[in-house]
Design a protein around this motif. Structure first.
Motif, PDB file in Angstrom:
ATOM      1  N   GLY A   1     -21.089  58.938 -31.012  1.00  0.00           N
ATOM      2  CA  GLY A   1     -20.107  59.952 -30.631  1.00  0.00           C
ATOM      3  C   GLY A   1     -20.026  60.080 -29.132  1.00  0.00           C
ATOM      4  O   GLY A   1     -19.991  59.095 -28.403  1.00  0.00           O
TER       5      GLY A   1
ATOM      6  N   HIS B   1     -18.735  56.405 -33.795  1.00  0.00           N
ATOM      7  CA  HIS B   1     -19.207  57.249 -34.897  1.00  0.00           C
ATOM      8  C   HIS B   1     -20.719  57.460 -34.878  1.00  0.00           C
ATOM      9  O   HIS B   1     -21.201  58.532 -35.213  1.00  0.00           O
TER      10      HIS B   1
ATOM     11  N   TYR C   1     -17.463  62.579 -38.566  1.00  0.00           N
ATOM     12  CA  TYR C   1     -17.110  61.547 -37.603  1.00  0.00           C
ATOM     13  C   TYR C   1     -16.147  60.526 -38.194  1.00  0.00           C
ATOM     14  O   TYR C   1     -15.806  59.561 -37.553  1.00  0.00           O
TER      15      TYR C   1
ATOM     16  N   ASN D   1     -17.563  50.912 -33.846  1.00  0.00           N
ATOM     17  CA  ASN D   1     -17.878  51.976 -34.799  1.00  0.00           C
ATOM     18  C   ASN D   1     -19.205  52.642 -34.450  1.00  0.00           C
ATOM     19  O   ASN D   1     -19.348  53.861 -34.581  1.00  0.00           O
TER      20      ASN D   1
ATOM     21  N   ARG E   1     -12.945  58.474 -39.667  1.00  0.00           N
ATOM     22  CA  ARG E   1     -11.583  58.214 -39.235  1.00  0.00           C
ATOM     23  C   ARG E   1     -10.829  57.552 -40.372  1.00  0.00           C
ATOM     24  O   ARG E   1     -11.049  57.830 -41.527  1.00  0.00           O
TER      25      ARG E   1
END
Length: 171
Positions: free
Chosen positions: A75, A72, A129, A68, A131
């Motif tokens: 990126g 995120h 960002y 993560n 999901r």
């Protein structure tokens, strides 16, 4: 801090010395050539502090948090300064001893309206960002299975901080 009911418990737990356990994890992470950030391990625990852990589940939890951060937090920006710190500490909460596993990254800040519920709810999207939320859900379930606590936040220095409290094994 988010607490969990204990209705879903792991049965494959073994006593683990936390410094050795996390050192082994960090070494395996680095040996796989993971890229996107530098992983730094810091421990404020003595070497004899233990917890009852399901190794596979904790590895999944740590992989999820680090993935993560890569996906995120950082990126597609790959820069030399991308940093994740994994810090072990001892803390007391509600009159009991816990090992705090704090994983913090210097990537994107969590959205201002981001809550623990956003992190742990499947299907939750947060910020540009965001999901599916499935990663946070898994982290929460594994924390629950270990009778622990979970918090997620940002501060002035770190874009995202995930802190998991796991009970210290009493001898």
């Amino acid at each position: 801090i988010y607490s969990f009911s204990n209705d879903f418990l792991v049965s494959n737990k073994k006593s683990q010395k936390m410094n050795a356990f996390i050192s082994e994890y960090v070494s395996s992470w680095e040996s796989l050539g993971r890229e996107g950030f530098k992983l730094e391990f810091i421990s404020n625990l003595s070497d004899d502090i233990c917890a009852d852990l399901d190794k596979d589940q904790i590895y999944i939890m740590l992989d999820t948090i680090l993935e993560n951060a890569r996906r995120h937090g950082f990126g597609k920006v790959k820069r030399e300064g991308n940093l994740v710190q994994m810090i072990l500490d001892y803390t007391e909460y509600d009159g009991k001893g816990y090992i705090a596993i704090k994983i913090q990254n210097n990537g994107h800040r969590l959205p201002d309206d981001f809550t623990i519920d956003c992190y742990i709810r499947k299907g939750a999207f947060a910020g540009k960002y965001g999901r599916s939320g499935i990663g946070g859900y898994h982290v929460a379930r594994i924390t629950q299975q270990h009778k622990g606590y979970l918090s997620v936040y940002s501060d002035d220095s770190w874009g995202a901080i995930v802190e998991v409290l796991i009970p210290v094994k009493l001898n």
